[in-house]
Write a protein that holds these residues in place. Sequence first.
Motif, mmCIF file in Angstrom:
data_model
loop_
_atom_site.group_PDB
_atom_site.id
_atom_site.type_symbol
_atom_site.label_atom_id
_atom_site.label_comp_id
_atom_site.label_asym_id
_atom_site.label_seq_id
_atom_site.Cartn_x
_atom_site.Cartn_y
_atom_site.Cartn_z
ATOM 1 N N LEU A 1 -2.573 -19.713 24.409
ATOM 2 C CA LEU A 1 -2.100 -19.943 23.040
ATOM 3 C C LEU A 1 -2.673 -21.236 22.466
ATOM 4 O O LEU A 1 -3.068 -21.290 21.297
ATOM 5 N N ARG A 2 -2.744 -22.281 23.277
ATOM 6 C CA ARG A 2 -3.346 -23.541 22.810
ATOM 7 C C ARG A 2 -4.833 -23.358 22.525
ATOM 8 O O ARG A 2 -5.371 -23.930 21.566
ATOM 9 N N SER A 3 -5.500 -22.550 23.335
ATOM 10 C CA SER A 3 -6.926 -22.275 23.119
ATOM 11 C C SER A 3 -7.141 -21.496 21.832
ATOM 12 O O SER A 3 -8.084 -21.771 21.078
ATOM 13 N N ILE A 4 -6.281 -20.533 21.559
ATOM 14 C CA ILE A 4 -6.364 -19.772 20.311
ATOM 15 C C ILE A 4 -6.150 -20.700 19.121
ATOM 16 O O ILE A 4 -6.899 -20.650 18.146
ATOM 17 N N GLU A 5 -5.140 -21.546 19.212
ATOM 18 C CA GLU A 5 -4.871 -22.488 18.123
ATOM 19 C C GLU A 5 -6.090 -23.361 17.837
ATOM 20 O O GLU A 5 -6.490 -23.533 16.682
ATOM 21 N N LEU A 6 -6.699 -23.892 18.863
ATOM 22 C CA LEU A 6 -7.891 -24.724 18.703
ATOM 23 C C LEU A 6 -9.027 -23.920 18.074
ATOM 24 O O LEU A 6 -9.689 -24.383 17.138
ATOM 25 N N SER A 7 -9.236 -22.715 18.560
ATOM 26 C CA SER A 7 -10.307 -21.870 18.045
ATOM 27 C C SER A 7 -10.113 -21.556 16.561
ATOM 28 O O SER A 7 -11.052 -21.642 15.774
ATOM 29 N N VAL A 8 -8.885 -21.210 16.176
ATOM 30 C CA VAL A 8 -8.612 -20.825 14.790
ATOM 31 C C VAL A 8 -8.593 -22.034 13.858
ATOM 32 O O VAL A 8 -9.188 -22.015 12.787
ATOM 33 N N ARG B 1 -11.607 -19.059 8.566
ATOM 34 C CA ARG B 1 -10.306 -19.665 8.240
ATOM 35 C C ARG B 1 -10.500 -20.836 7.282
ATOM 36 O O ARG B 1 -9.758 -20.988 6.316
ATOM 37 N N ASP B 2 -11.503 -21.639 7.520
ATOM 38 C CA ASP B 2 -11.765 -22.786 6.659
ATOM 39 C C ASP B 2 -12.196 -22.375 5.262
ATOM 40 O O ASP B 2 -12.090 -23.163 4.328
ATOM 41 N N SER B 3 -12.667 -21.150 5.103
ATOM 42 C CA SER B 3 -13.102 -20.661 3.799
ATOM 43 C C SER B 3 -11.940 -20.108 2.967
ATOM 44 O O SER B 3 -12.087 -19.916 1.763
ATOM 45 N N LEU B 4 -10.813 -19.845 3.601
ATOM 46 C CA LEU B 4 -9.647 -19.323 2.890
ATOM 47 C C LEU B 4 -8.876 -20.453 2.216
ATOM 48 O O LEU B 4 -8.947 -21.613 2.633
ATOM 49 N N ASP B 5 -8.111 -20.097 1.219
ATOM 50 C CA ASP B 5 -7.202 -21.045 0.575
ATOM 51 C C ASP B 5 -6.254 -21.584 1.645
ATOM 52 O O ASP B 5 -5.632 -20.811 2.376
ATOM 53 N N PRO B 6 -6.143 -22.907 1.764
ATOM 54 C CA PRO B 6 -5.268 -23.481 2.803
ATOM 55 C C PRO B 6 -3.803 -23.082 2.653
ATOM 56 O O PRO B 6 -3.025 -23.212 3.598
#
Length: 90
Positions: A60-67, A74-79
Amino acid sequence: LIQEGSTTGLVEILKKKRMPATSLEVEVIGSRANAVPSKLTHVLLYFRISGEGIDREQALRSIELSVTKYCSVRDSLDPKIPVEWELELK
């Protein structure tokens, strides 16, 4: 919403933590506004990971870091659009 580079990044993060994945699937579920244009209002990333000795909390921590750090989509979407994830270990 997860691009190939992001899933590859997740696989690499898991390898570095000595939890190599033998398979990785990501299902993207998006909710849209009932308006024109029907913009995204919420995104759920459902990760399915298989592999020997994969620790749920570390994955789960690895997924969080990846996303949150490495995903250019993700960075291209509205925050303001919430992006959440769930994990199924197989």
